[in-house]
Design an enzyme around this catalytic site. Sequence first.
Site, mmCIF file in Angstrom:
data_model
loop_
_atom_site.group_PDB
_atom_site.id
_atom_site.type_symbol
_atom_site.label_atom_id
_atom_site.label_comp_id
_atom_site.label_asym_id
_atom_site.label_seq_id
_atom_site.Cartn_x
_atom_site.Cartn_y
_atom_site.Cartn_z
ATOM 1 C CG ASP A 1 -0.258 -0.164 2.324
ATOM 2 O OD1 ASP A 1 0.887 -0.891 2.505
ATOM 3 O OD2 ASP A 1 -0.559 0.438 3.434
ATOM 4 C CD GLU A 2 -1.400 4.440 3.028
ATOM 5 O OE1 GLU A 2 -2.025 5.156 3.404
ATOM 6 O OE2 GLU A 2 -0.433 4.006 3.892
#
Lengths: 696, 696
Positions: free
Chosen positions: A321-322
């Site tokens: 993620d991210e």
Amino acid sequence: MVQNARLHSLGILVLCVLSVPAMTTAQQPVLNLMPLPANTQSGTGSLAVDSSFSIAFTGYSEPRLERAGERFLKQLAHQTGLLFALKPSKTGKGTLVIQTDHASKEIQEVGEDESYILDVSTASARLRASTPLGTMHGLQTFLQLVDVSANGFAAPVVTIQDQPRFPWRGLMIDSARHFIPLDVIRRNIDGMEAVKMNVFHWHLSENQGFRVESKKYPKLHELGSDALYYTQDEIRDLVAYARDRGIRVVPEFDMPGHSTAWFVGHPELASGKGPYAIERKWGIFDPAMDPTNEKVYKFLDDLIGEMARVFPDHYFHIGGDEVNGKEWDANPKIQAFMKAHGIKNNEALQAYFSGRVQKLVTKHGKTVIGWDEVLVEGVPKDIVIQSWRGQASLAKAAKQGYRGILSNGYYLDLGWSAARHYAVDPMSGDAANLSPQEKQRILGGESCMWAEYVNPENVDSRIWPRNAAIAERFWSPQEVRDPVSIYARLDFVSSRLEWLGLTHRSVSRHMLQRLAGSASPAEFAALRTLADVLEPVKDYTREQTAPAEPTSATPMNRVVDAVPLESDAGRLFGELVDQFVAASSHDSAAEARLRAQLTAWRDNDAMLQPLAQRSFLVQEVAGRSQDLAALGSAGLAALDTIAKGQPAADSWKAQQLASIDAAKKPKAQLLLIPAPAVQKLIEAAAAGGGCGSSKP
Amino acid sequence: MVQNARLHSLGILVLCVLSVPAMTTAQQPVLNLMPLPANTQSGTGSLAVDSSFSIAFTGYSEPRLERAGERFLKQLAHQTGLLFALKPSKTGKGTLVIQTDHASKEIQEVGEDESYILDVSTASARLRASTPLGTMHGLQTFLQLVDVSANGFAAPVVTIQDQPRFPWRGLMIDSARHFIPLDVIRRNIDGMEAVKMNVFHWHLSENQGFRVESKKYPKLHELGSDALYYTQDEIRDLVAYARDRGIRVVPEFDMPGHSTAWFVGHPELASGKGPYAIERKWGIFDPAMDPTNEKVYKFLDDLIGEMARVFPDHYFHIGGDEVNGKEWDANPKIQAFMKAHGIKNNEALQAYFSGRVQKLVTKHGKTVIGWDEVLVEGVPKDIVIQSWRGQASLAKAAKQGYRGILSNGYYLDLGWSAARHYAVDPMSGDAANLSPQEKQRILGGESCMWAEYVNPENVDSRIWPRNAAIAERFWSPQEVRDPVSIYARLDFVSSRLEWLGLTHRSVSRHMLQRLAGSASPAEFAALRTLADVLEPVKDYTREQTAPAEPTSATPMNRVVDAVPLESDAGRLFGELVDQFVAASSHDSAAEARLRAQLTAWRDNDAMLQPLAQRSFLVQEVAGRSQDLAALGSAGLAALDTIAKGQPAADSWKAQQLASIDAAKKPKAQLLLIPAPAVQKLIEAAAAGGGCGSSKP
């Protein structure tokens, strides 16, 4: 269908456990169970649980069942205060006879049979299950059934046929941002067992820490953890502990982002120049692994291989993620690689990375699970998507043939109420429109305890009791969704969870005592009265409203750290106001209770202020105390006006609502929960004659 | 004198720490310390304790000190919620610099130097002590000094010169009648350290159990303990744990009586025919060792030798109490022996036994300590008498040249108030008239937690916080004896003790939840309101008032087991009534508070009764709830009468006092604490015009 076949094979008369969803039949009393079972048939009378109580195992046996039996007996003794034999009977005879058909898989799999049937009669009880997983769930149900009665401890006569709605019912704990010691992890696993969750997702690496001993690459934990990490032996023990409770342990090593701590010891993995230090702040940061560096894949091959042996589960979480891509953008070699290989953008670069890592995970015999971002074109269909984005993302994945679990809506750190989490369903929104086959790909969900603002002291109170409501969402039939029923049962299950060693209730008093110092009993009572109606700010406003930029060195000793995330007193007051305002005739009993509460709030501030003068930590909430006093006064004025039966002047209303507006604003990162309810009283007063004035 | 010489040797200007007993100078604020130090000189300002806080050791060093430093830092971090380095500084510089002169004895001795000097200035603090024992006491004092302030956590500027009044300051825990697991023992030792007690007296054998592994005679623990015993390795760990906290461990093996459990495996030691079974009841029983059997002394020689190696302390407790002599009377061989040897009676026979055992203990390098009964003519002067009989017995022994410690007045199981225990002084009564030399023989005292009615769950709540008051009696100067001061400090120290892991406060709620089952929050609040003013019956009436003969199999899950032994709410109400009744003019604020409390009590019963209908354990106190309601009504009636300013009629008084008499009677083995205070209100009302009527 599979279920019925199994019942038949057990030789049970299926008709006697008619599919009666627990909440739908008016005659069926709601039992104090959480999660509620799939099918419940209540009878008359109860089974006495006294000092002669015993259990016996028949059928398939294994040491894990013996241990589960002993744990059950110990817990039942604790819960009743009775002294009975703490070992299962060897004679095959017992008050509760437990029959298990056969073993479950050596390494617990997704979708194994977890069903059980529990028959309680006035004379004895029988628990039957195909596998130890069902047996252990049934034991937890029996523990919840036993309650004090007029004649002693007893379990009600009932037949329960139960199985989970979803096969993947998880809790994620982030022990990377703040290290969470094993004793705290263990008691949370005990809590998971009590509410029939079956996956402990362990978020183990982050910008702020790499928390696992690596023998292959010891600099990972030696330089990346501030000496706060789990040894491999400790992890093996924890995995065994969880397996003993029917719980899988899925490790997460977040990559290619969220990985600064890796780079402290291994800067060669990173896309930037380094040097790197353990991150002390919160947020999304630039450091990311270099997807174009073959040494990275060699390293990950080794590490995943090592960790695949430490964590036996079939699934391996790679995060994903991210990634903000800034290091990639700034690195000419990476840019050149992308050009050379026709990789158009950072998303495609991450897809390339994910694909490579996925192959490594597969090579070591595991299936990948990752956050939404790992789902990119061409990724094999066997991966599992954990959606922090929501049902739409999950439904889209399901349509493409991917399995998924929902975490959006179950972030425990956002401070939502139990009812709000409870209302979120993995099968709602876009997922509701999936075909039956596609729906089968939605395996369940996981609550997530992200750890920016929790530490070993208060983490229990950020997980429980709300997590029990989420557990019910994952286990019980979809139509079980009455938020009123949940609070009565949550209160009950919450005290029982503390008997397991969880501290979610008691810690608040301890923490308030710290900030009250040598307060007098009356001053401390005033602090508790205030704290009882405060909640930390919600969603992502904690960081925005912080008095100074929070870091991992920020103490968590303030009122915002001490109060529960959901105020029982605030909720109960709101319910009382709703009842009072909605009443067709004047409810003088409700009015008296409202007056008593509002008067206590109005007068509380005078007791609190001297303490606030002496404690900087109480001083921080002195303003909230004044706001509460103002709410008390405004609410009493509203009741007075209502009692007159005449609409109040507009100027009066405007003046009162101004004080409500002030009370509604977060201060000291705390919300004053009764403000909207008091506003309702003022509006009722302004409308006049509403809610049954005391005059006819 | 020794003390002054030591101070001088430390190079400290003695004049600056003038002997100012802590309580005598009006200008000296009373610090929240327990026990209060011998000499305190308060200054102006405070030392900030923030995240830069550190400690450094200078002078003598040993691993125990390092561990004490780490424990101190961990506790200080816990107590403030601050994050600072949890290791002592290696630079010699720190906020708190700790200097220890030299080692204490390898095996801690009675009367070692435990003194320390703690200087806190606005910039730093210094702790100086001759030995690690003093250092550890000083660290505890510093922990108690740190409190929250208007500007952060801080310790007040102060110079404390401190040493104990008595060298023997003990807590005895009976883990024979009910087995107490090691984690519970350990947290109680942590509590002892916090209040500077230095002897853990471990009562290890009884009619109901022999709790130590014997490798020499394994049938002792195998047949005499229900498998509830401590292994020798566990004991060695516990002894090391206690030594790390400056605490000696004195084992007690009670003989020749209180020894039925020994005879289950070894009937040949007994004076009766046997066979013997582990005793399940409470009281004084007939079985006793045979003092005329040489095999008994051979056995004890072996066992004492084995245990002398397991327990390194110089003292060895042989019990010796409460032999009823019935088995001796009934045994012709014993009678013949007595005749042959000119032993006139059972007392003389026990003296013969004690003398023999004393020689065995001496042979194994230890000094005997025993209960009063071991003091018989001709016993060597080096034994120590533990007096359960009282100061007269102790004084008599001292006059004969024997050392002694006092336990009479410190029996925690009798349910006395902290103030009542606190008022007992080892040097009062006959002991007050001893010569200085004789007084030196009174070494101190021990509180005793006899375990008929405690188990691992509630034992903390039966020891604490009252034991802290007893600890102050043993440590602080004799003139420190203000019972008012003690309660404010006890409240503070009590919450801090819970931070060590003790559960004396939190357990009550847990136990009440068990017996309340699925009570609504309002019902549970009603149960707590009632429980808050109840105390178990006192002294030895628990057994007499029991609904059935209590045994070791009797559950301890009733209200009497759950409520604290001393009611704070009851005490505070009593103080308020005293203040109101004594006031020269009408105290309307006090009246309002009394009315609020009495009204709450009057109305509480209506909320409690539905719960009592559903729980047999709450049903038991339904009568007490009605009595409390009657007290509320009677008290309110008294306040009404007082408000009129006219004496009440005799018939009114008689009627009101009848309800008080009912409330005063124990029911469900519980006392209703506010009854005498409400009686005072009635008497004031009957007298008329007292306590300042509201009319001029």
